[in-house]
Enzyme design. Structure first.
Site, short mmCIF file in Angstrom:
data_model
loop_
_atom_site.label_atom_id
_atom_site.label_comp_id
_atom_site.label_asym_id
_atom_site.label_seq_id
_atom_site.Cartn_x
_atom_site.Cartn_y
_atom_site.Cartn_z
N THR A 180 10.52 -3.23 1.14
CA THR A 180 10.36 -3.75 2.89
C THR A 180 11.59 -2.42 4.16
OG1 THR A 180 11.45 -5.82 1.38
CG2 THR A 180 12.52 -5.41 3.92
N GLY B 212 0.28 -1.36 0.16
CA GLY B 212 -0.16 -0.26 -0.16
C GLY B 212 1.15 1.30 0.32
N HIS C 193 40.97 16.96 15.85
CA HIS C 193 40.78 16.47 16.82
C HIS C 193 39.86 17.49 18.15
CE1 HIS C 193 42.72 15.10 20.64
NE2 HIS C 193 42.71 16.13 21.10
P1 FAD Z 1 12.32 -4.30 -1.37
O1 FAD Z 1 12.92 -3.07 -0.70
O2 FAD Z 1 12.32 -5.62 -0.50
O3 FAD Z 1 10.96 -3.74 -2.01
C1 FAD Z 1 10.55 -4.50 -2.70
C2 FAD Z 1 9.46 -4.45 -3.03
O4 FAD Z 1 8.62 -5.36 -4.65
C3 FAD Z 1 8.42 -4.76 -1.64
O5 FAD Z 1 7.67 -3.16 -1.26
C4 FAD Z 1 7.30 -5.85 -2.71
O6 FAD Z 1 5.99 -4.99 -2.40
C5 FAD Z 1 7.41 -5.73 -4.31
N1 FAD Z 1 7.21 -6.49 -4.90
C6 FAD Z 1 7.67 -7.86 -4.28
N2 FAD Z 1 6.93 -8.32 -6.46
C7 FAD Z 1 5.65 -7.30 -7.00
C8 FAD Z 1 4.94 -7.57 -8.20
N3 FAD Z 1 4.94 -8.73 -8.04
N4 FAD Z 1 4.43 -6.52 -8.42
C9 FAD Z 1 4.75 -5.34 -7.33
N5 FAD Z 1 5.15 -5.20 -6.57
C10 FAD Z 1 6.20 -5.99 -6.13
N6 FAD Z 1 19.76 -2.33 4.64
C11 FAD Z 1 20.20 -1.65 5.33
O7 FAD Z 1 21.29 -1.53 4.47
N7 FAD Z 1 20.13 -0.52 6.04
C12 FAD Z 1 19.58 -1.31 6.85
O8 FAD Z 1 19.76 -1.01 7.89
C13 FAD Z 1 18.71 -2.28 7.51
N8 FAD Z 1 17.80 -2.62 8.47
C14 FAD Z 1 16.93 -4.34 7.65
C15 FAD Z 1 16.09 -4.12 9.05
C16 FAD Z 1 15.60 -5.01 8.70
C17 FAD Z 1 14.05 -5.38 10.06
C18 FAD Z 1 14.38 -5.96 7.43
C19 FAD Z 1 13.90 -6.92 7.22
C20 FAD Z 1 15.83 -5.81 5.76
C21 FAD Z 1 16.54 -4.74 6.71
N9 FAD Z 1 17.46 -3.58 5.75
C22 FAD Z 1 18.84 -2.76 5.40
C23 FAD Z 1 17.72 -5.03 4.46
C24 FAD Z 1 16.86 -3.88 2.71
O9 FAD Z 1 15.69 -3.84 3.36
C25 FAD Z 1 16.49 -4.85 1.92
O10 FAD Z 1 18.52 -4.87 1.32
C26 FAD Z 1 16.08 -3.63 0.34
O11 FAD Z 1 14.84 -3.12 1.71
C27 FAD Z 1 16.48 -4.14 -0.55
O12 FAD Z 1 15.77 -3.51 -1.69
P2 FAD Z 1 15.10 -4.04 -3.11
O13 FAD Z 1 14.64 -2.89 -3.76
O14 FAD Z 1 15.87 -4.46 -2.97
O15 FAD Z 1 13.27 -4.58 -2.15
#
Ligand code: FAD
Ligand code: NAI
Length: 469
Positions: free
Chosen positions: A43, A38, A448
């Site tokens: 993530t 939404g 420093h």
């Molecule tokens: P994501 O952020 O997972 O985004 C993918 C998106 O695609 C999601 O919103 C999902 O809903 C959407 N999606 C999936 N399939 C479909 C579809 N078919 N159609 C439409 N939408 C879709 N990393 C850091 O560097 N620093 C941190 O401090 C850190 N803390 C974290 C804490 C936690 C609790 C967690 C779980 C992870 C953390 N991470 C952190 C890792 C970080 O969140 C991920 O590495 C990052 O979000 C990856 O980005 P991404 O764009 O690849 O995927």
């Protein structure tokens, strides 16, 4: 019949996808970005980096007010926890930042769609809109940025109430008496720390004989010692074989990783944090003849192109560390490739940070990796107990460790455990990106008194000449 045509359609609006969409739009392309959640931000913004850092910060303030201020001559008669208000603050920050992505999309004229995207043959993305109805988009280029999901623990069913993933652990409405964390990695230690500070007994069950695998071993050992001092309990080389949720309290069954006698532990909440896996469910990879590797990852080449024409993939859904800034860098890289530029990512210069107190941060190779690769190196270490700023602020735990090539002196790895390590590692990442030597770091003027002087001293120590120890 396609409803609209784009130069680029990005599926997933996490740090990889939304940054890719913005950069492609900046470079003059017509872009759409689809996310089924939404709120945009993936993530990271919704259930990852941002809410966890909000709770880490507020729980640290609470613990500091409760236990830490006396030493500085500040008396706080009573400190009370209002968990509801703490959670509200976290939710407010998440809401503001995810709405900020909508603003950035508007500003850059990215068509933002809330819905599920599915490949529908070459050059086509079918979108089922969250509000109902569908749309087919034609795209010259499609970027898959669908991220990752929690890796399940066989035999343990997550209900997000008592047996939780990180998502449930960020939403607890009460401080559990006993939190058992399965997995001594990033999530287990960050969120375990949050609930420990708020008053829970925390036991971390880790399959290996050490926490944070992949981290420099010396740093990891020191990290575990410091976390133990904060009251976290560790059961290493141990596996969880099941959780019985039948009674008022959970019964967690464990045994030695190599097998042995079963033990039972009572818990109020169990956090499963044994890693994350790439997410490609329902993405229609088969419609463009794509498969995943045996870890579920989409395979890409050095330009993030998959085996299907015009289809690219970035972020958690491909190889490499699952980190937000890595996903962002790849998003920018793909957009620039599509615009005919020649960008490059140096994966050895991508930092990693665990945001506990003290923080743990690293960039480049660990000592174990250098040994395995047969590379000769020199080591320089400097403890924060010998840094004047750390002494003034009472943040003397930890050290800086620098690994430099024995022949060329080029920096190979920098590891910091200490207050603000996550900020300080930026200096090391920049130095490594520019191919700096340890002598370059040592000759750079450091203000420093700052904690960063420990980096300079560690660099001097690789040449056997630290000044303040
Ligand atoms: P994501 O952020 O997972 O985004 C993918 C998106 O695609 C999601 O919103 C999902 O809903 C959407 N999606 C999936 N399939 C479909 C579809 N078919 N159609 C439409 N939408 C879709 N990393 C850091 O560097 N620093 C941190 O401090 C850190 N803390 C974290 C804490 C936690 C609790 C967690 C779980 C992870 C953390 N991470 C952190 C890792 C970080 O969140 C991920 O590495 C990052 O979000 C990856 O980005 P991404 O764009 O690849 O995927
Ligand atoms: P992780 O890979 O960091 O740690 C998982 C831990 O679980 C490892 O120590 C592993 O040995 C252990 N393990 C695996 N199977 C087990 C089992 N059956 N029983 C007990 N222990 C077991 O994974 P985590 O903590 O789930 O985080 C996922 C990813 O999210 C991280 O790897 C990181 O990429 C990202 N993340 C990054 C953060 C940051 O940058 N500060 C914060 C949180 C997450």
């Amino acid at each position: 019949m396609t409803d609209e045509s784009f130069d680029v359609v990005v599926i997933g609006a996490g740090p990889g996808g939304y940054v890719c969409a913005i950069r492609a739009a900046q470079l003059g392309m017509k872009v759409a970005c689809v996310d089924k959640r939404g709120a945009f931000g993936g993530t990271c913004l919704n259930v990852g980096c941002i809410p966890s850092k909000a709770l880490l910060h507020s729980s640290e303030l609470y613990a500091e007010a409760r236990d830490g201020l006396n030493a500085f001559g500040i008396k706080v008669p009573t400190v009370e926890l209002d968990l509801g208000a703490m959670q509200d603050q976290k939710s407010k920050v998440v809401k503001e930042l995810t709405q900020g992505i909508e603003f950035l999309f508007r500003k850059n004229k990215v068509t933002a769609l809330k819905g599920t995207g599915r490949l529908n043959g070459p050059g086509r993305v079918q979108v089922e809109l969250n509000g109902g109805g569908g749309q087919e988009l034609a795209a010259r280029h499609i970027v898959l940025a669908t991220g990752s999901e929690v890796a399940p623990l066989p035999g343990v069913e997550i209900d997000e109430q008592r047996i939780v993933s990180s998502t449930g652990a960020l939403e607890l409405e009460e401080v559990p008496n006993h939190l058992v964390v399965v997995g001594g990695g990033y999530i287990g230690l960050e969120l375990g720390t949050v609930w420990r500070r708020l008053g829970a007994k925390v036991t971390v069950v880790e399959f290996l004989d050490r926490i944070t695998p992949g981290m420099d071993l010396e740093v990891s050992r020191q990290f575990q010692r410091l976390l133990s001092r904060q009251g976290l309990g560790f059961k290493l080389a141990t596996k969880v074989t099941g959780v019985d949720a039948g009674g008022d309290r959970l019964l967690v069954a464990t045994e030695a990783a190599e097998g042995g006698e079963a033990e039972k532990m009572k818990a109020d909440v169990v956090l499963v944090a044994i890693g994350r896996r790439p997410y490609t469910d329902g993405l229609g990879l088969e419609t463009v003849d794509l498969t995943t590797d045996n870890h579920g990852r989409i395979e890409v080449d050095s330009r993030f192109a998959t085996g299907a024409d015009g289809v690219y993939a970035i972020g958690d859904v491909i190889r490499g560390p699952m980190l937000a800034h890595k996903a962002e860098d790849e998003g920018v890289c793909v957009a620039e490739h599509l615009a005919g530029q020649r960008p490059h990512i140096d994966y050895d210069a991508i930092p990693a940070v665990i945001y506990t107190a003290p923080e743990v941060a690293s960039v480049g190779k660990t000592e174990e990796q250098l040994k395995d690769a047969g590379i000769s190196y020199r080591t320089g270490k400097f403890p924060f107990s010998a840094n004047s700023r750390a002494r003034a602020t009472g943040q003397t735990d930890g050290f800086v460790k620098i690994l430099a090539d024995a022949g060329s002196d080029r920096l190979l790895g920098v590891h910091i455990i200490g207050a603000d390590a996550g900020t300080m590692i930026g200096e090391a990442a920049l130095a490594m990106e520019f191919g700096a030597s340890s002598e370059d770091l040592a000759r750079t003027s450091h203000a420093h008194p700052t904690l960063e002087e420990a980096i300079k001293e560690a660099a001097l120590a690789t040449h056997g000449a630290p000044l303040h120890i």
